[in-house]
Design a protein around this motif. Structure first.
Motif, PDB file in Angstrom:
ATOM      1  N   ASP A 170      54.612  22.380 -58.774  1.00 26.56           N
ATOM      2  CA  ASP A 170      53.294  21.912 -58.362  1.00 26.56           C
ATOM      3  C   ASP A 170      53.051  22.067 -56.861  1.00 26.56           C
ATOM      4  O   ASP A 170      52.033  22.627 -56.437  1.00 26.56           O
ATOM      5  CB  ASP A 170      53.143  20.443 -58.772  1.00 26.56           C
ATOM      6  CG  ASP A 170      51.763  19.898 -58.433  1.00 26.56           C
ATOM      7  OD1 ASP A 170      50.763  20.587 -58.725  1.00 26.56           O
ATOM      8  OD2 ASP A 170      51.679  18.779 -57.876  1.00 26.56           O
ATOM      9  N   LYS A 171      53.985  21.578 -56.050  1.00 23.85           N
ATOM     10  CA  LYS A 171      53.787  21.544 -54.602  1.00 23.85           C
ATOM     11  C   LYS A 171      54.504  22.667 -53.851  1.00 23.85           C
ATOM     12  O   LYS A 171      54.174  22.960 -52.711  1.00 23.85           O
ATOM     13  CB  LYS A 171      54.314  20.213 -54.037  1.00 23.85           C
ATOM     14  CG  LYS A 171      53.594  18.990 -54.534  1.00 23.85           C
ATOM     15  CD  LYS A 171      54.269  17.710 -54.052  1.00 23.85           C
ATOM     16  CE  LYS A 171      54.155  17.573 -52.555  1.00 23.85           C
ATOM     17  NZ  LYS A 171      54.553  16.239 -52.066  1.00 23.85           N
ATOM     18  N   GLY A 172      55.530  23.224 -54.496  1.00 25.89           N
ATOM     19  CA  GLY A 172      56.375  24.192 -53.812  1.00 25.89           C
ATOM     20  C   GLY A 172      57.618  23.509 -53.276  1.00 25.89           C
ATOM     21  O   GLY A 172      57.614  22.297 -53.003  1.00 25.89           O
ATOM     22  N   TYR A 173      58.671  24.293 -53.136  1.00 26.05           N
ATOM     23  CA  TYR A 173      59.952  23.745 -52.688  1.00 26.05           C
ATOM     24  C   TYR A 173      59.847  23.155 -51.283  1.00 26.05           C
ATOM     25  O   TYR A 173      60.293  22.035 -51.031  1.00 26.05           O
ATOM     26  CB  TYR A 173      61.013  24.845 -52.718  1.00 26.05           C
ATOM     27  CG  TYR A 173      62.348  24.430 -52.154  1.00 26.05           C
ATOM     28  CD1 TYR A 173      63.217  23.653 -52.902  1.00 26.05           C
ATOM     29  CD2 TYR A 173      62.732  24.807 -50.868  1.00 26.05           C
ATOM     30  CE1 TYR A 173      64.449  23.246 -52.384  1.00 26.05           C
ATOM     31  CE2 TYR A 173      63.957  24.417 -50.349  1.00 26.05           C
ATOM     32  CZ  TYR A 173      64.803  23.636 -51.103  1.00 26.05           C
ATOM     33  OH  TYR A 173      66.020  23.238 -50.590  1.00 26.05           O
ATOM     34  N   LEU A 174      59.246  23.892 -50.356  1.00 23.52           N
ATOM     35  CA  LEU A 174      59.201  23.433 -48.971  1.00 23.52           C
ATOM     36  C   LEU A 174      58.377  22.167 -48.815  1.00 23.52           C
ATOM     37  O   LEU A 174      58.711  21.292 -48.013  1.00 23.52           O
ATOM     38  CB  LEU A 174      58.659  24.527 -48.051  1.00 23.52           C
ATOM     39  CG  LEU A 174      59.578  25.728 -47.817  1.00 23.52           C
ATOM     40  CD1 LEU A 174      58.918  26.719 -46.865  1.00 23.52           C
ATOM     41  CD2 LEU A 174      60.928  25.279 -47.259  1.00 23.52           C
ATOM     42  N   ALA A 175      57.297  22.043 -49.560  1.00 23.96           N
ATOM     43  CA  ALA A 175      56.411  20.884 -49.433  1.00 23.96           C
ATOM     44  C   ALA A 175      56.933  19.644 -50.159  1.00 23.96           C
ATOM     45  O   ALA A 175      56.441  18.542 -49.934  1.00 23.96           O
ATOM     46  CB  ALA A 175      55.020  21.237 -49.947  1.00 23.96           C
ATOM     47  N   THR A 176      57.925  19.821 -51.019  1.00 21.71           N
ATOM     48  CA  THR A 176      58.503  18.684 -51.761  1.00 21.71           C
ATOM     49  C   THR A 176      59.610  18.050 -50.933  1.00 21.71           C
ATOM     50  O   THR A 176      60.472  18.745 -50.400  1.00 21.71           O
ATOM     51  CB  THR A 176      59.082  19.169 -53.106  1.00 21.71           C
ATOM     52  OG1 THR A 176      58.041  19.741 -53.887  1.00 21.71           O
ATOM     53  CG2 THR A 176      59.704  18.005 -53.876  1.00 21.71           C
ATOM     54  N   THR A 177      59.576  16.745 -50.827  1.00 17.78           N
ATOM     55  CA  THR A 177      60.629  16.030 -50.100  1.00 17.78           C
ATOM     56  C   THR A 177      61.518  15.279 -51.090  1.00 17.78           C
ATOM     57  O   THR A 177      61.130  15.054 -52.244  1.00 17.78           O
ATOM     58  CB  THR A 177      60.022  15.007 -49.116  1.00 17.78           C
ATOM     59  OG1 THR A 177      59.353  13.988 -49.879  1.00 17.78           O
ATOM     60  CG2 THR A 177      59.040  15.675 -48.154  1.00 17.78           C
ATOM     61  N   MET A 178      62.669  14.869 -50.614  1.00 15.48           N
ATOM     62  CA  MET A 178      63.549  14.048 -51.452  1.00 15.48           C
ATOM     63  C   MET A 178      62.866  12.716 -51.764  1.00 15.48           C
ATOM     64  O   MET A 178      63.056  12.160 -52.843  1.00 15.48           O
ATOM     65  CB  MET A 178      64.899  13.836 -50.774  1.00 15.48           C
ATOM     66  CG  MET A 178      65.795  15.070 -50.794  1.00 15.48           C
ATOM     67  SD  MET A 178      66.274  15.594 -52.458  1.00 15.48           S
ATOM     68  CE  MET A 178      67.637  14.466 -52.791  1.00 15.48           C
ATOM     69  N   ASP A 179      62.039  12.212 -50.841  1.00 18.01           N
ATOM     70  CA  ASP A 179      61.285  10.985 -51.114  1.00 18.01           C
ATOM     71  C   ASP A 179      60.316  11.195 -52.276  1.00 18.01           C
ATOM     72  O   ASP A 179      60.153  10.307 -53.123  1.00 18.01           O
ATOM     73  CB  ASP A 179      60.513  10.522 -49.867  1.00 18.01           C
ATOM     74  CG  ASP A 179      61.408   9.868 -48.827  1.00 18.01           C
ATOM     75  OD1 ASP A 179      62.528   9.442 -49.189  1.00 18.01           O
ATOM     76  OD2 ASP A 179      60.985   9.782 -47.662  1.00 18.01           O
ATOM     77  N   ASP A 180      59.680  12.373 -52.329  1.00 21.99           N
ATOM     78  CA  ASP A 180      58.775  12.683 -53.448  1.00 21.99           C
ATOM     79  C   ASP A 180      59.543  12.632 -54.772  1.00 21.99           C
ATOM     80  O   ASP A 180      59.065  12.067 -55.762  1.00 21.99           O
ATOM     81  CB  ASP A 180      58.174  14.089 -53.305  1.00 21.99           C
ATOM     82  CG  ASP A 180      57.241  14.232 -52.123  1.00 21.99           C
ATOM     83  OD1 ASP A 180      56.626  13.228 -51.716  1.00 21.99           O
ATOM     84  OD2 ASP A 180      57.136  15.366 -51.607  1.00 21.99           O
ATOM     85  N   ILE A 181      60.718  13.234 -54.767  1.00 25.88           N
ATOM     86  CA  ILE A 181      61.533  13.282 -55.981  1.00 25.88           C
ATOM     87  C   ILE A 181      61.981  11.873 -56.365  1.00 25.88           C
ATOM     88  O   ILE A 181      61.906  11.472 -57.527  1.00 25.88           O
ATOM     89  CB  ILE A 181      62.738  14.229 -55.794  1.00 25.88           C
ATOM     90  CG1 ILE A 181      62.249  15.670 -55.579  1.00 25.88           C
ATOM     91  CG2 ILE A 181      63.684  14.152 -56.998  1.00 25.88           C
ATOM     92  CD1 ILE A 181      63.312  16.632 -55.067  1.00 25.88           C
ATOM     93  N   GLY A 182      62.403  11.095 -55.379  1.00 25.68           N
ATOM     94  CA  GLY A 182      62.816   9.713 -55.629  1.00 25.68           C
ATOM     95  C   GLY A 182      61.684   8.881 -56.209  1.00 25.68           C
ATOM     96  O   GLY A 182      61.890   8.124 -57.170  1.00 25.68           O
TER      97      GLY A 182
END
Length: 197
Positions: free
Chosen positions: A26-38
């Motif tokens: 959805d956002k792309g690897y670079l735009a995704t943070t570990m906080d987003d995943i958490g």
């Protein structure tokens, strides 16, 4: 750790990988943070790192799982018969089924390859060459046996692979065709492409 604890850890990791896959798509690897995943799995900060070492590890796991699956499916398809025409058809059908059923993995695997670390990217490129070679060998053999007629083995192989990858872009389950119908029709297209009798 208890058996129940190990099972929870595996489930949690699977949830984290699934969330990362959706976010990368959805956002792309670079735009995704570990906080987003958490946030996606309701796990905060340091607790997330009990399950995964880094965002890069998640990307590598997603891509390695995908390439292992397509390589295994290809081996099964080709190993199910000795007839080169049937082998190619079954390999194409397996290729199409993967890309219809694993659209996000196909998308992330194509778009985010450049974000793998140098070593992981080189290893993934080698695995992808192995996969492409599996199709090329079949086309070459079909030509050598007089079963296929192609102008260029290489271009024909790339065309077959690209056709299957394209399914991940447009296919939606529950619409006009089922996965199996698409796989069968693409098998027909591939056989025409190689000029099979």
């Amino acid at each position: 750790m208890s058996t129940a604890g190990l099972a929870r850890t595996r489930v949690r990791r699977a949830d984290i990988v699934a969330a990362a896959l959706e976010l990368f798509a959805d956002k792309g690897y670079l735009a995704t943070t570990m906080d987003d995943i958490g946030r996606a799995v309701n796990v905060r900060g340091p607790s997330l790192y009990k399950h995964v070492a880094s965002k890069q590890d998640l990307l590598v796991e997603i891509m390695e799982t995908s390439i292992e699956t397509v390589l295994r499916d290809h081996r099964v398809a080709v190993g199910s018969t000795d007839d080169v025409g049937d082998q190619l058809r079954r390999a194409v059908e397996a290729h199409v089924r993967f890309h219809a059923r694993h659209r996000l993995e196909a998308f992330v695997g194509t778009r985010e390859l450049r974000h793998l670390s140098e070593g992981a990217r080189a290893a993934m490129a080698a695995r992808r060459r192995d996969y492409e070679r599996g199709f090329r060998v079949l086309v070459e053999r079909g030509v050598a046996e007089g079963r296929f007629r192609v102008g260029s083995v290489r271009l024909t192989t790339y065309s077959i692979l690209d056709m299957g990858v394209g399914v991940s872009v447009w296919f939606r389950d529950g619409e006009e065709f089922s996965v199996d119908e698409i796989a069968y029709r693409y098998g027909d297209l591939a056989m025409r492409l190689v000029g099979a009798a």
